[in-house]
Design a protein around this motif. Structure first.
Motif, PDB file in Angstrom:
ATOM      1  N   ALA A  37       6.185   3.704 -15.196  1.00 35.93           N
ATOM      2  CA  ALA A  37       7.299   2.782 -15.449  1.00 35.93           C
ATOM      3  C   ALA A  37       7.634   1.985 -14.202  1.00 35.93           C
ATOM      4  O   ALA A  37       7.834   0.764 -14.263  1.00 35.93           O
ATOM      5  N   MET A  38       7.705   2.658 -13.066  1.00 29.82           N
ATOM      6  CA  MET A  38       8.018   1.954 -11.824  1.00 29.82           C
ATOM      7  C   MET A  38       6.914   0.974 -11.450  1.00 29.82           C
ATOM      8  O   MET A  38       7.189  -0.150 -11.018  1.00 29.82           O
ATOM      9  N   ALA A  39       5.670   1.392 -11.655  1.00 29.31           N
ATOM     10  CA  ALA A  39       4.550   0.504 -11.340  1.00 29.31           C
ATOM     11  C   ALA A  39       4.549  -0.726 -12.238  1.00 29.31           C
ATOM     12  O   ALA A  39       4.324  -1.853 -11.776  1.00 29.31           O
ATOM     13  N   MET A  40       4.822  -0.522 -13.523  1.00 25.75           N
ATOM     14  CA  MET A  40       4.834  -1.639 -14.463  1.00 25.75           C
ATOM     15  C   MET A  40       5.995  -2.583 -14.174  1.00 25.75           C
ATOM     16  O   MET A  40       5.865  -3.806 -14.268  1.00 25.75           O
ATOM     17  N   ALA A  41       7.162  -2.015 -13.826  1.00 29.41           N
ATOM     18  CA  ALA A  41       8.319  -2.857 -13.533  1.00 29.41           C
ATOM     19  C   ALA A  41       8.128  -3.656 -12.245  1.00 29.41           C
ATOM     20  O   ALA A  41       8.669  -4.754 -12.095  1.00 29.41           O
ATOM     21  N   MET A  42       7.346  -3.116 -11.309  1.00 31.39           N
ATOM     22  CA  MET A  42       7.130  -3.775 -10.027  1.00 31.39           C
ATOM     23  C   MET A  42       5.982  -4.774 -10.057  1.00 31.39           C
ATOM     24  O   MET A  42       5.909  -5.664  -9.204  1.00 31.39           O
ATOM     25  N   ALA A  43       5.078  -4.629 -11.028  1.00 29.69           N
ATOM     26  CA  ALA A  43       3.890  -5.486 -11.063  1.00 29.69           C
ATOM     27  C   ALA A  43       4.294  -6.935 -11.331  1.00 29.69           C
ATOM     28  O   ALA A  43       5.083  -7.224 -12.229  1.00 29.69           O
ATOM     29  N   HIS A  44       3.745  -7.843 -10.559  1.00 30.16           N
ATOM     30  CA  HIS A  44       4.091  -9.257 -10.696  1.00 30.16           C
ATOM     31  C   HIS A  44       3.619  -9.830 -12.021  1.00 30.16           C
ATOM     32  O   HIS A  44       4.229 -10.752 -12.561  1.00 30.16           O
ATOM     33  N   GLU A  45       2.528  -9.283 -12.553  1.00 31.79           N
ATOM     34  CA  GLU A  45       2.018  -9.831 -13.810  1.00 31.79           C
ATOM     35  C   GLU A  45       2.827  -9.356 -15.012  1.00 31.79           C
ATOM     36  O   GLU A  45       2.692  -9.883 -16.105  1.00 31.79           O
ATOM     37  N   GLN A  46       3.677  -8.342 -14.798  1.00 26.22           N
ATOM     38  CA  GLN A  46       4.543  -7.852 -15.864  1.00 26.22           C
ATOM     39  C   GLN A  46       5.928  -8.473 -15.691  1.00 26.22           C
ATOM     40  O   GLN A  46       6.475  -8.498 -14.598  1.00 26.22           O
ATOM     41  N   SER A  47       6.472  -8.973 -16.765  1.00 22.86           N
ATOM     42  CA  SER A  47       7.818  -9.547 -16.711  1.00 22.86           C
ATOM     43  C   SER A  47       8.616  -9.022 -17.901  1.00 22.86           C
ATOM     44  O   SER A  47       8.402  -9.434 -19.032  1.00 22.86           O
ATOM     45  N   SER A  73      15.223  -5.255  -8.426  1.00 21.79           N
ATOM     46  CA  SER A  73      15.322  -5.991  -9.681  1.00 21.79           C
ATOM     47  C   SER A  73      16.678  -5.756 -10.347  1.00 21.79           C
ATOM     48  O   SER A  73      17.232  -4.659 -10.282  1.00 21.79           O
ATOM     49  N   ASN A  74      17.185  -6.803 -11.001  1.00 22.19           N
ATOM     50  CA  ASN A  74      18.421  -6.709 -11.774  1.00 22.19           C
ATOM     51  C   ASN A  74      18.152  -6.679 -13.267  1.00 22.19           C
ATOM     52  O   ASN A  74      19.053  -6.957 -14.072  1.00 22.19           O
ATOM     53  N   VAL A  75      16.925  -6.356 -13.663  1.00 23.23           N
ATOM     54  CA  VAL A  75      16.580  -6.314 -15.079  1.00 23.23           C
ATOM     55  C   VAL A  75      17.527  -5.354 -15.800  1.00 23.23           C
ATOM     56  O   VAL A  75      17.825  -4.263 -15.302  1.00 23.23           O
ATOM     57  N   PRO A  76      18.077  -5.733 -16.956  1.00 25.40           N
ATOM     58  CA  PRO A  76      18.974  -4.832 -17.693  1.00 25.40           C
ATOM     59  C   PRO A  76      18.273  -3.517 -18.046  1.00 25.40           C
ATOM     60  O   PRO A  76      17.132  -3.514 -18.509  1.00 25.40           O
ATOM     61  N   ILE A  77      18.970  -2.400 -17.827  1.00 26.39           N
ATOM     62  CA  ILE A  77      18.431  -1.075 -18.111  1.00 26.39           C
ATOM     63  C   ILE A  77      19.383  -0.338 -19.048  1.00 26.39           C
ATOM     64  O   ILE A  77      20.583  -0.235 -18.768  1.00 26.39           O
ATOM     65  N   ILE A  78      18.834   0.150 -20.155  1.00 24.91           N
ATOM     66  CA  ILE A  78      19.591   0.985 -21.088  1.00 24.91           C
ATOM     67  C   ILE A  78      19.050   2.402 -20.967  1.00 24.91           C
ATOM     68  O   ILE A  78      17.882   2.655 -21.249  1.00 24.91           O
ATOM     69  N   MET A  79      19.891   3.321 -20.529  1.00 25.99           N
ATOM     70  CA  MET A  79      19.478   4.711 -20.391  1.00 25.99           C
ATOM     71  C   MET A  79      19.631   5.433 -21.728  1.00 25.99           C
ATOM     72  O   MET A  79      20.639   5.265 -22.422  1.00 25.99           O
ATOM     73  N   VAL A  80      18.633   6.242 -22.054  1.00 28.16           N
ATOM     74  CA  VAL A  80      18.641   7.014 -23.300  1.00 28.16           C
ATOM     75  C   VAL A  80      18.374   8.470 -22.957  1.00 28.16           C
ATOM     76  O   VAL A  80      17.404   8.772 -22.251  1.00 28.16           O
ATOM     77  N   THR A  81      19.221   9.371 -23.442  1.00 28.05           N
ATOM     78  CA  THR A  81      19.049  10.771 -23.072  1.00 28.05           C
ATOM     79  C   THR A  81      19.764  11.701 -24.035  1.00 28.05           C
ATOM     80  O   THR A  81      20.664  11.281 -24.772  1.00 28.05           O
ATOM     81  N   ALA A  82      19.368  12.968 -24.009  1.00 32.63           N
ATOM     82  CA  ALA A  82      20.055  14.001 -24.779  1.00 32.63           C
ATOM     83  C   ALA A  82      21.215  14.582 -23.981  1.00 32.63           C
ATOM     84  O   ALA A  82      22.020  15.349 -24.509  1.00 32.63           O
ATOM     85  N   ARG A  83      21.318  14.245 -22.698  1.00 25.85           N
ATOM     86  CA  ARG A  83      22.417  14.732 -21.874  1.00 25.85           C
ATOM     87  C   ARG A  83      23.717  14.073 -22.306  1.00 25.85           C
ATOM     88  O   ARG A  83      23.785  12.859 -22.462  1.00 25.85           O
ATOM     89  N   VAL A  84      24.748  14.862 -22.462  1.00 24.73           N
ATOM     90  CA  VAL A  84      26.030  14.300 -22.883  1.00 24.73           C
ATOM     91  C   VAL A  84      27.126  14.555 -21.850  1.00 24.73           C
ATOM     92  O   VAL A  84      28.280  14.224 -22.070  1.00 24.73           O
ATOM     93  N   ASP A  85      26.754  15.133 -20.728  1.00 22.33           N
ATOM     94  CA  ASP A  85      27.726  15.438 -19.687  1.00 22.33           C
ATOM     95  C   ASP A  85      28.301  14.137 -19.112  1.00 22.33           C
ATOM     96  O   ASP A  85      27.579  13.204 -18.784  1.00 22.33           O
TER      97      ASP A  85
END
Length: 229
Positions: A37-47, A73-85
């Motif tokens: 995920a980090m590699a894909m988000a950082m790759a210049h060819e990926q937008s 990067s300021n790309v919008p991030i939506i976190m998804v998890t089973a954690r409810v704390d």
């Protein structure tokens, strides 16, 4: 067309989210790895215009992924998890997440959240107006599109079918349930009768929908549901 990165280690959930996003006219990439995920988000060819990020990944913590991405990067991030704390929720937002969704969740709600963060990130973009309403007095469906409104005349049975499906968009209605809803006199009709009315209803909607949205989805062996944009 917006590109969305899905970072999720549950294959079935990842594909389900991708399917719903595709139906909403997004393109997607999928990975189950924090490093990838980090590699894909950082790759210049990926937008990517947004990232859906699971917090519990096999090779790392989604919060660390979020923190790393936020460094460049300021790309919008939506976190998804089973954690409810609550601490996890606050920490996730403090690290720069734009939204937070707990499992189990509705894929439709997730798509709505994606659209919302994209609108916030791009306030100058015009909102897409695409909806379906019903006129009970005229037995018509009103298709609202950016280009204007389309009125579609329906038979009584077609209107009853669409009205039933519209009550709970996304819910799957079996043929038996639809028959019970639209035939108050409890007449005996076959499954094929429902299928025939659905085909005609689909044809009327698709003929007038300039975006070619398939409003009525089918689930093989189960039934039908209303698909919202």
């Amino acid at each position: 067309m917006s590109h969305i990165l899905i970072v999720e280690d549950e294959p079935r959930l990842s594909q389900l989210v991708a399917d719903y996003l595709h139906h909403a006219h997004f393109q997607t990439k999928q990975t189950d790895s924090a490093k990838a995920a980090m590699a894909m988000a950082m790759a210049h060819e990926q937008s990517f215009q947004a990232i859906i990020l699971d917090l519990m990944l096999p090779d790392g913590d989604g919060m660390e992924v979020c923190k790393t991405i936020r460094q460049y990067s300021n790309v919008p991030i939506i976190m998804v998890t089973a954690r409810v704390d609550e601490v996890d929720r606050l920490l996730g937002l403090e690290l720069g997440a734009d939204d937070y969704l707990c499992k189990p969740f509705s894929p439709r709600e997730l798509v709505a959240r994606v659209k919302a963060v994209l609108r916030r990130a791009n306030p100058d973009l015009p909102e897409q107006e695409h909806s379906l309403q019903l006129d009970e007095e005229r037995y018509e469906a009103i298709l609202k599109q950016p280009q204007g409104q389309q009125r579609i005349g329906l038979t009584a049975i077609e209107f009853a079918l669409l009205s039933t499906l519209s009550r709970q968009p996304g819910r799957i209605w079996s043929r038996d349930q639809l028959m019970d809803e639209i035939y108050n006199d409890h007449r005996v009709v076959s499954d094929r009768t429902i299928d025939s009315h659905i085909r005609k209803l689909r044809r009327k909607l698709s003929d007038r929908d300039e975006q070619s949205h398939d409003w009525i989805g089918s689930v093989y062996g189960v039934g039908y549901r209303l698909e919202t944009p």
